[in-house]
Scaffold this active site. Structure first.
Site, PDB file in Angstrom:
ATOM      1  N   GLU A   1       0.823  -1.211   0.000  1.00  0.00           N
ATOM      2  CA  GLU A   1       0.000   0.000   0.000  1.00  0.00           C
ATOM      3  C   GLU A   1       0.860   1.266   0.000  1.00  0.00           C
ATOM      4  O   GLU A   1       1.854   1.365   0.730  1.00  0.00           O
ATOM      5  CB  GLU A   1      -0.891  -0.003   1.246  1.00  0.00           C
TER       6      GLU A   1
ATOM      7  N   LYS B   1     -10.048   2.421  -1.396  1.00  0.00           N
ATOM      8  CA  LYS B   1     -10.142   1.850  -0.044  1.00  0.00           C
ATOM      9  C   LYS B   1     -11.403   2.331   0.682  1.00  0.00           C
ATOM     10  O   LYS B   1     -11.672   3.541   0.748  1.00  0.00           O
ATOM     11  CB  LYS B   1      -8.893   2.256   0.739  1.00  0.00           C
TER      12      LYS B   1
ATOM     13  N   CYS C   1      -5.158  -2.859   3.742  1.00  0.00           N
ATOM     14  CA  CYS C   1      -4.677  -2.546   5.088  1.00  0.00           C
ATOM     15  C   CYS C   1      -5.781  -2.531   6.153  1.00  0.00           C
ATOM     16  O   CYS C   1      -6.261  -3.568   6.579  1.00  0.00           O
ATOM     17  CB  CYS C   1      -3.895  -1.242   5.050  1.00  0.00           C
TER      18      CYS C   1
END
Length: 273
Positions: free
Chosen positions: A43, A123, A162
């Site tokens: 990421e 995300k 994440c």
């Protein structure tokens, strides 16, 4: 199916420009993609996962036919290797503001073996408890589950990033959309790395999926990164795990293991909620 997980270290390159870091990462892709079906990067490697003050300057536009500065060298590096490349994520800069009035998003990009974009994932869960991502970035709103374009026996992949890992409902929803593997790029810090290691196995076990997780290593913006990238099978067995420095995992998996696990232990069929 063979997978390469590139755990990139900032190391002494913490002051690299986007172009310099992209060139370094492209060299790693060029070196390790041959012989692999899927290559995964971490990421926000181009901008720095915790380098909040640099996100605007290092943001990348994904609009139009040309890839931005951070990704164009990766396109050239992966072409001809036969590998699909999950480029981790970039700080995406959009022309139009999102619902909260922001122009930045944390967006993952997947390239096919010819370097063409086949999937993007903004995300959904932003980390920062009101600061960091929530303050500067728009949240994604859509689940992304995609079939990898190669090899022929490739698994259906759910994309997440994440902090998403802490929200199991996202992964269960991806299973309902057909996911057999979760690919998770991350910039997960060292103080919470044991949670990272545990949650990777939990997501694999509860959803009977492979988990391919690529974290960052080294230190940047005063934060020590956690490392411990891993590939976990549908039974929760860790097939390979990195240490805390820059490292490339090369792991061969059996795609048929997902169906066998779900047949031999059909827990998903017993859900009541």
């Amino acid at each position: 199916m063979r997978i390469a997980v590139v755990q990139l270290s900032y190391g002494e390159g913490a002051d690299e420009s986007v172009a310099e870091r992209a060139a370094r990462v492209a060299d790693l892709v060029r070196e390790h993609a041959p012989g692999h079906d899927l290559v995964v990067l971490p990421e926000l490697w181009s901008a720095g996962g915790f380098a909040v003050s640099e996100w605007e300057e290092r943001s990348q536009s994904l609009e139009g036919p040309d890839l931005p500065e951070a990704l164009a060298p990766l396109r050239e590096a992966v072409r001809g290797t036969g590998a699909v490349l999950h480029t981790g994520s970039v700080v995406e800069r959009t022309a139009e503001p999102g619902p909260e009035g922001r122009h930045l998003r944390n967006t993952s990009v997947v390239l096919d073996p010819e370097g063409e974009v086949v999937a993007t994932y903004p995300k959904i869960h932003r980390f920062g408890f009101g600061g960091g991502e929530p303050r500067l970035m728009e949240a994604g709103g859509n689940l992304v589950v995609t079939d990898l374009p190669a090899p022929a026996d490739a698994l259906t992949v759910g994309l997440s990033t994440c902090y998403d890992l802490r929200f199991p409902e996202l992964y269960r929803a991806q299973v309902d959309l057909g996911a057999q593997m979760f690919v998770v790029p991350a910039a997960w810090p060292a103080p919470r790395v044991e949670a990272w290691r545990l949650l990777l196995r939990a997501r694999a076990i509860e959803d009977q999926c492979f988990v391919v997780a690529c974290n960052t290593a080294g230190e940047h913006a005063g934060i020590r990164m956690g490392g411990f990238s891993a590939v976990v099978d549908p039974w929760g067995t860790v097939l390979a795990e990195a240490g805390t420095g820059q490292e490339v995992l090369s792991v061969e998996i059996d795609p048929g293991q997902v169906d066998r696990a779900r047949t031999d232990f059909p827990v998903l069929g017993d859900r009541r909620l």
